[in-house]
Design a protein around this motif. Sequence first.
Motif, mmCIF file in Angstrom:
data_model
loop_
_atom_site.group_PDB
_atom_site.id
_atom_site.type_symbol
_atom_site.label_atom_id
_atom_site.label_comp_id
_atom_site.label_asym_id
_atom_site.label_seq_id
_atom_site.Cartn_x
_atom_site.Cartn_y
_atom_site.Cartn_z
ATOM 1 N N ALA A 120 3.456 -2.163 -2.588
ATOM 2 C CA ALA A 120 2.042 -2.580 -2.442
ATOM 3 C C ALA A 120 1.566 -3.151 -3.776
ATOM 4 O O ALA A 120 1.787 -2.558 -4.829
ATOM 5 C CB ALA A 120 1.174 -1.389 -2.044
ATOM 6 N N THR A 121 0.917 -4.279 -3.693
ATOM 7 C CA THR A 121 0.557 -5.016 -4.920
ATOM 8 C C THR A 121 -0.915 -4.858 -5.276
ATOM 9 O O THR A 121 -1.777 -4.952 -4.392
ATOM 10 C CB THR A 121 0.827 -6.525 -4.691
ATOM 11 O OG1 THR A 121 2.046 -6.670 -3.997
ATOM 12 C CG2 THR A 121 0.873 -7.273 -6.006
ATOM 13 N N VAL A 162 -3.495 -6.944 3.123
ATOM 14 C CA VAL A 162 -2.453 -6.274 3.933
ATOM 15 C C VAL A 162 -1.246 -7.184 4.172
ATOM 16 O O VAL A 162 -0.209 -6.726 4.618
ATOM 17 C CB VAL A 162 -2.989 -5.827 5.310
ATOM 18 C CG1 VAL A 162 -3.899 -4.633 5.175
ATOM 19 C CG2 VAL A 162 -3.680 -6.973 6.016
ATOM 20 N N ALA A 163 -1.355 -8.467 3.793
ATOM 21 C CA ALA A 163 -0.240 -9.377 4.093
ATOM 22 C C ALA A 163 1.042 -8.888 3.413
ATOM 23 O O ALA A 163 1.000 -8.402 2.271
ATOM 24 C CB ALA A 163 -0.596 -10.768 3.588
ATOM 25 N N SER A 219 -6.265 0.957 -0.003
ATOM 26 C CA SER A 219 -6.445 -0.406 0.540
ATOM 27 C C SER A 219 -6.418 -1.486 -0.536
ATOM 28 O O SER A 219 -5.995 -2.604 -0.271
ATOM 29 C CB SER A 219 -7.770 -0.489 1.289
ATOM 30 O OG SER A 219 -8.820 -0.154 0.405
ATOM 31 N N THR A 220 -6.876 -1.143 -1.770
ATOM 32 C CA THR A 220 -6.934 -2.211 -2.786
ATOM 33 C C THR A 220 -5.935 -1.978 -3.912
ATOM 34 O O THR A 220 -5.807 -2.802 -4.808
ATOM 35 C CB THR A 220 -8.340 -2.262 -3.411
ATOM 36 O OG1 THR A 220 -8.540 -1.007 -4.110
ATOM 37 C CG2 THR A 220 -9.430 -2.443 -2.358
ATOM 38 N N MET A 235 -6.927 1.478 -9.448
ATOM 39 C CA MET A 235 -7.181 2.786 -10.075
ATOM 40 C C MET A 235 -8.673 2.906 -10.337
ATOM 41 O O MET A 235 -9.232 3.996 -10.350
ATOM 42 C CB MET A 235 -6.402 2.876 -11.393
ATOM 43 C CG MET A 235 -6.519 4.218 -12.076
ATOM 44 S SD MET A 235 -5.610 5.498 -11.188
ATOM 45 C CE MET A 235 -6.599 6.946 -11.617
ATOM 46 N N SER A 236 -9.332 1.736 -10.469
ATOM 47 C CA SER A 236 -10.759 1.728 -10.877
ATOM 48 C C SER A 236 -11.695 2.109 -9.737
ATOM 49 O O SER A 236 -12.886 2.299 -9.963
ATOM 50 C CB SER A 236 -11.118 0.331 -11.398
ATOM 51 O OG SER A 236 -10.736 -0.659 -10.434
ATOM 52 N N LYS A 237 -11.187 2.217 -8.528
ATOM 53 C CA LYS A 237 -12.005 2.734 -7.418
ATOM 54 C C LYS A 237 -11.800 4.246 -7.414
ATOM 55 O O LYS A 237 -10.881 4.766 -6.788
ATOM 56 C CB LYS A 237 -11.574 2.126 -6.097
ATOM 57 C CG LYS A 237 -12.478 2.564 -4.938
ATOM 58 C CD LYS A 237 -12.091 1.881 -3.639
ATOM 59 C CE LYS A 237 -13.081 2.184 -2.528
ATOM 60 N NZ LYS A 237 -12.684 1.599 -1.224
ATOM 61 N N ARG A 238 -12.661 4.939 -8.172
ATOM 62 C CA ARG A 238 -12.445 6.361 -8.443
ATOM 63 C C ARG A 238 -13.173 7.267 -7.468
ATOM 64 O O ARG A 238 -14.323 7.030 -7.133
ATOM 65 C CB ARG A 238 -12.881 6.669 -9.889
ATOM 66 C CG ARG A 238 -12.048 5.889 -10.896
ATOM 67 C CD ARG A 238 -12.498 6.091 -12.341
ATOM 68 N NE ARG A 238 -11.723 5.243 -13.253
ATOM 69 C CZ ARG A 238 -10.530 5.565 -13.726
ATOM 70 N NH1 ARG A 238 -9.985 6.733 -13.379
ATOM 71 N NH2 ARG A 238 -9.858 4.747 -14.522
ATOM 72 N N TYR A 239 -12.483 8.352 -7.025
ATOM 73 C CA TYR A 239 -13.042 9.286 -6.033
ATOM 74 C C TYR A 239 -13.146 10.707 -6.569
ATOM 75 O O TYR A 239 -13.771 11.553 -5.944
ATOM 76 C CB TYR A 239 -12.102 9.358 -4.822
ATOM 77 C CG TYR A 239 -12.215 8.220 -3.843
ATOM 78 C CD1 TYR A 239 -11.381 7.119 -3.921
ATOM 79 C CD2 TYR A 239 -13.160 8.266 -2.819
ATOM 80 C CE1 TYR A 239 -11.469 6.082 -3.010
ATOM 81 C CE2 TYR A 239 -13.250 7.231 -1.898
ATOM 82 C CZ TYR A 239 -12.409 6.145 -1.993
ATOM 83 O OH TYR A 239 -12.499 5.115 -1.089
#
Length: 484
Positions: A35-36, A50-51, A438-439, A442-446
């Motif tokens: 996954a890129t 998703v391609a 999905s993206t 790392m910067s989409k932090r939970y």
Amino acid sequence: MKFPKGFLWGGATAANQVEGGWNLGGKGPSVADVATFKPNVDVKDYSKNVAISIAAINEALNAEDKTYYPKMRGIDQYHHYKEDLALFAEMGFKVLRISIAWTRLYPTGEEEEPNMEGVHFYEDIFQEMKRLNIEPLVTLSHYEMPLHLATSYNGWYDRRVIDCFVRFAKTCFTYFGKYVKLWLNFNEVDSIIRHSFTTAGIIPELCTERDFLSCCYQAAHHQFVAGALATKALREIVPDAKMGLMVTKLTAYPLTCKPEDVYATLRRNLENLEFADVQVFGEYPRLMLRRLEKENRLPVIVDGDLDLIKKYTVDFVSFSYYMSLAESVDPNAERTPGNTVLGVKNPYLKANEWGWQIDPEGLRTSLVELYDRYKKPLFIVENGLGMKDVLEDDYTVHDSYRVDYFRSHFEAMARAINDGVDLMGYTSWAPIDLISASTNQMSKRYGFIYVDQDDLGNGTLKRYRKDSFYWYKKVIETNGEDLD
Ligand code: BGP
């Protein structure tokens, strides 16, 4: 706010988003490893992310520089798991949801015997969790199937993958059944239609016998059969364990009371739950079969499949819930993304920067709907807020927005329990910052815990407690009484 005594508070992760060590300990490559992370992708247009192609897979495997394949490194929990489990225990976790990377046990998915180094890795984790009094909740398949099965057979489209999965499941039950009594079969089983490579190893250019969506529904059928066989095996190998399904709860509201909007919304919500229906009721919904028949996309069903599906249904229903969306037949209605979906913007709700609309009352609605539909115990196994948190100079993170998100969702959960819903527990997504599914950011932090690493893998990997860490610790200590 009343939560039942013994309510299982905790957190959820997935091997492919935290472990790293993608090629260590005998592990084989998984679909997640290729996954890129695309720095300039429009994070609101999921379809661009998703391609997949054979060329892209080979490029990932042959790349000298793995910077843009974040799931190969995760947050290096392969080496940090003791430290992370200690932090979860410090918050007082009763339960921790993790997944077992299929390719740590079966590098290609076709081996007859498991890779014992992989088995020992997870035995160590479960022994450490036992020592810390944290109950495991384990997902067998969380977007990390063997890449070999995808490139060789077009993933779950090929019936042979059923046996590969059942062998993997039996190995997990045999070695880990003494530690693990709560199991989930397929993460967000319905997402096979939205991101089929990560969920089922489907590669569009290999869909030659039938069209892409037909291959997805064929793969879904094979997962239903494999799920039933896994439940059968669990009953035999770990009789006191429970098998749950996991569905993406994508609750949609009609944008208006226009009858066409209401009908379109009904069909959208029914389609979202078709995959859960099969695993709870043990049969395909008639509306689903009718729709597939009209589209000429009925899966090939072999004699005996439907008997297995009917006989081995699940014990409880788990789901992810992040956001809700509206639905409208008006082509000009403003759209906004949700968890791997596109919905219509709800004027009553705010959204995060990924467009996911924040809707605590929607969680209550979802809980009441699911409990009334399935009449099984429920488990929220993913819920949380992705944000671009900032690590201050003094290594603190002031994520009051995340506390607000959780407080409002916990209040909604308490209202649903008061409505009569049987809710077993709650595992937040995610207790620690990790790689976005999905993206691949790392910067989409939970997390309640900040991990010092950026989207390109730069950083010390040090862990820092956010303000929400201390808040959640108090929520668990008071069993949800004190949400201030
Ligand atoms: C769900 C997945 C999780 C998790 C979550 C958050 O679909 O089951 O793995 O990643 O989504 O989504 P994202 O990471 O894309 O923000």
